[in-house]
Design an enzyme around this catalytic site. Structure first.
Site, mmCIF file in Angstrom:
data_model
loop_
_atom_site.group_PDB
_atom_site.id
_atom_site.type_symbol
_atom_site.label_atom_id
_atom_site.label_comp_id
_atom_site.label_asym_id
_atom_site.label_seq_id
_atom_site.Cartn_x
_atom_site.Cartn_y
_atom_site.Cartn_z
ATOM 1 C CG ASP A 124 -12.816 46.305 -12.804
ATOM 2 O OD1 ASP A 124 -11.775 45.606 -12.829
ATOM 3 O OD2 ASP A 124 -12.985 47.703 -12.773
ATOM 4 C CD GLU A 125 -14.237 50.379 -15.727
ATOM 5 O OE1 GLU A 125 -14.880 51.188 -15.977
ATOM 6 O OE2 GLU A 125 -13.114 50.437 -15.013
ATOM 7 C CB VAL A 126 -12.096 42.891 -19.642
ATOM 8 C CG1 VAL A 126 -11.139 42.437 -20.707
ATOM 9 C CG2 VAL A 126 -11.753 42.348 -18.453
ATOM 10 C CG HIS A 170 -8.441 48.644 -14.385
ATOM 11 N ND1 HIS A 170 -8.680 49.736 -14.220
ATOM 12 C CD2 HIS A 170 -9.862 47.949 -14.599
ATOM 13 C CE1 HIS A 170 -10.021 50.080 -14.567
ATOM 14 N NE2 HIS A 170 -10.777 49.239 -14.760
#
Lengths: 522, 522
Positions: free
Chosen positions: A315-317, A255
């Protein structure tokens, strides 16, 4: 932001009026529901011309306490604003001999108490913040241009310590007035944490003094779509006066696309075969320069935001880009991580959690960090954001069993709109409904409503937030036993929504009907 | 509302500028898409200080034509308002020798033409309304505080004659400014019919001069939640100046609970066994007094609303109450209807369609009237509001095969919100995709976006309508072949949404991003 514990005592004297109307049974319409409340039909008149807030002698908080001083100023017009011509009426017809004053005094009470009874109203609170929220609980009715307060006893305290609301200012820029207005509405709902998801892939509006390039190159516009240092401190002080902490989030290593624009070399260069593709992935965890950068940035963030917590994201790597990059692959080998990229992610997160610790701040991270990693410093707070109801319960069990504190957001992704009365879904969430010991349950420190910004900006923020977020506000504040019925909640929430409108919050309707004052415009 | 056909000719002279930038390829961003457009990179500068609209000598419309006069006034600031400090800039740096004027002249053209070419801009229209909409199509760009117009040829006309939008002012009262603002936004989208669903079960805000009791007893509030005669004529004149008809709906015999409050005896008294239950059903079709009342009410409505059509509703009639009422049952027997209550409904609708005819108005009714009845006067327009895609296609086939004109609303119930880019659903509607002859297809006179009011009032109306309704606007105006791709439409609609914002319409974002001017506030 840390205040000594003190006691606030509010006293008001009223001439009691016996309620002569047998039909005027008083049903209170407070939101969120206080822990304990008893009220009667006996009521006392109030005159705006004679009503004053005052500190009591002997109170540990005195005139000059900015939080209480400004609450006095703010709540007076909120209580007495419903009719603009009211003051004329009153100046012609002075009310009964009634006054109210606030006294701050020892000793401490265990819970916050608000009591309105024969000839006196008092508010007793352990802290300034309790006094502030007690102030918000005073419920004054107006009937035919006169104000009344009913005989009432309230013992109140929040069920959860952490009652948050997330705004995302990266996917769309939110002008300062939209944020300040949201803080106002939050305070009416007794939310106490503004989680500022300030930057993300699409834009970097935070104007860093250490790295001005981050916003000058990463914001939608370098001078109009940014939060200056002045803006940020205005948000913090506006929030503080309303009993709200500001929790900043600088989400990494994923992100971070917008970070890369102003900080060349920070992001991983993605490869197509043996050559760079020209695109970029997460922060490059193989470079020591990445940690030096984060360290300097967080040093600034730690001093700008006084809250003892920083949200680090995590998050969400996506590992695709890391896998493509020969430098990263070399680092994996050197570190003995094999081909397990969660180890690399873990290495990165551990590093930045530790450097956050050196700044005397505690880290909050999204659940991915728990899901993927073995070692997390024990004071770290985990934040649940995804999964089916069953998966969420499992996650709550697992995280608390491992001894970590946890914040629940997954059921409160309020950006996910649906036709009809979807507030009931948010209302029916039971945060402690999972398998675990009492000790485990006590590790659930609260919950947070998330308003992600894909489809939200200042044009639709307020009506999309309110009163839908109010459903979560009650769940986080009130006793679950006294607030288990959607049917009972509906008329109270309908009434509360009208109160929000009167206070200038553009809250959408729950269903067919009208507010008494809506024709004044919103 | 009927104007003589005339021709409008707009001419503007410009000094042509050869576009020197090779990267500045001009893609037009008009919404809705014109029928035919060709534009080049050649562009001409415009100066707000020297730009004027004028009627040409010989035009059949002249100064004094209120529609065009007011459009001239309205569009000047819309074209040149984007930067407030612009005028200062221009007063310091006078622009090139450029002027523009509007000429209205014969002869008639078959379609509306807008042409911007070397040294001249002209707009040619058959009617005042065409001129008005052509005016809206002039696309002027601004680059670094200077205005330009590109060399462009546009031939334009609407695909469908009826391009409607319904607001429901009964489930929630909409203050007048919210309606007027919606009319502004409708005109930017080339909608031309405001379907005013003005009354329904929850409230009767229309202040009737013949029956003042209807609103004084049936509105949410008799003096604040009503539309006075002045309000109604303000809506009609505001709409007219923007090329929008106002189609009033007084839905009966169902959806009339609020009517009963001010008109005792109008509604059917429901029975429980042999005694009245105290509740009421649809208008009582067995009483001649009901038709006398409707006749007098519609006489007023016909004179207040100049549109040649009245929407009579006729949807969702529940027979339960009629069945329970002995008087109604007696009437059924007398009329020889047996136990078929659709015959009674049909009898009622035929009566009020006929009395509407005596007022020289044509009726529009919801599809139920076609579904349930045998005989409908042939000029009646049917309005489709329900069913699956397959059922809607069948209904289109059936209604047009029977020779009736039809309006399509079922796929455009825009109050039904969903998470994400649901505008694509509205965009992908193909109104003529049903089995039928060319003659049948020609009976589809258009479509209408419906914003029912269960969950909508002035707090959320604008962002919920715009730009979602714009998707339907393009479908109703433009050629389906040139507007078949959602992907192509996305950037144009995104740009149009920003234009709506600049014009003061609180239109929500389509997706992540920003408008250049949004920081000015909305």
């Amino acid at each position: 932001m840390i205040f000594p514990v003190l006691c606030l005592f509010l006293a008001a004297r009223f001439s009691k009026i016996q309620n002569k109307s047998s039909t005027a049974k008083y049903g209170h319409k407070l939101w969120p529901m206080p822990q304990l409340i008893s009220s009667s039909t006996d009521r006392y008149p109030l005159s705006p011309r004679q009503f004053i807030f005052q500190y009591a002698s002997g109170s540990s908080a005195k005139s000059g306490c900015s939080v209480i001083d400004s609450a006095f100023k703010r709540y007076f017009p909120l209580i007495f604003k419903t009719e603009k011509h009211m003051y004329r009426t009153f100046s012609m017809q002075p009310m009964l001999n009634v006054y109210a004053s606030i006294h701050l005094s020892f000793p401490f009470s265990v819970v916050d108490k608000l009591s309105v009874s024969s000839g006196q109203a008092s508010l007793r609170a352990k802290t300034v913040w309790g006094a502030l929220r007690g102030n918000k609980t005073i419920h004054i009715r107006h009937v035919r241009y006169k104000y009344f307060v009913n005989k009432t006893e309230i013992d109140d305290f929040p069920r959860f310590k952490f009652r948050g609301l997330l705004l995302d200012t990266s996917r769309h820029y939110l002008p300062l007035p939209a944020i300040l207005k949201t803080l106002d509405a939050m305070s009416y709902n007794k939310f106490n944490v503004f989680h500022w998801h300030i930057v993300d892939d699409p834009s970097f509006p935070y104007q860093s003094s250490t790295f001005p390039g981050l916003s000058s190159k990463g914001a939608f516009h370098p001078s109009t779509h940014v939060y200056s240092q002045t803006d940020v401190s205005r948000v913090i002080s506006h929030a503080r006066l309303r009993g709200i902490r500001v929790l900043p989030e600088f989400d990494s290593p994923g992100h971070t696309q917008s970070w890369g624009k102003g900080q060349p070399g920070l992001l991983t260069s993605c490869y197509k075969g043996s050559v760079p593709s020209g695109t970029f992935g997460p922060v490059n965890p193989a470079m020591s320069s990445s940690y030096q950068f984060i360290s300097r940035l967080f040093k600034e963030v730690a001093s700008v935001f006084p809250d003892p917590y920083i949200h680090l994201g995590g998050d969400e790597v996506d590992f695709t880009c890391w896998k493509s990059n020969p430098e990263v692959r070399g680092f994996m080998q050197k570190m003995g991580f094999g081909t397990d990229y969660t180890k690399l992610e873990s290495y990165y997160m551990e590093n930045i959690i530790n450097l956050t610790k050196t700044l005397n701040k505690t880290s909050i991270v999204w659940q991915d960090v728990f899901d993927n990693h073995e070692k997390i410093p024990e004071e770290t707070v985990l934040h649940i954001w995804k999964g089916s109801p069953a998966q969420i319960q499992q996650e709550l069990s697992d995280i608390t069993l491992a001894g970590y504190r946890v914040i629940l957001s997954a059921p409160w992704y309020i950006n996910h709109i649906a036709y009809g009365q979807d507030w009931t879904t948010y209302y029916n969430v039971q945060p402690l409904n999972f398998t675990g010991s009492e000790q485990q349950k006590s590790l659930v420190i609260g919950g947070e409503v998330c308003m992600w910004g894909e489809y939200v900006d200042a044009t639709n923020l307020s009506p999309r937030l309110w009163p839908r977020a109010s459903a979560a506000a009650e769940r986080l504040w009130s006793d679950e036993k006294t607030t288990s019925s959607v049917t009972d909640a509906f008329p109270r929430l309908t009434d509360f929504r009208c109160r929000l409108l009167r206070r200038g919050i553009q809250a959408e309707p729950l269903f067919v009907g009208h507010c008494r004052h809506e024709y004044e415009g919103i």
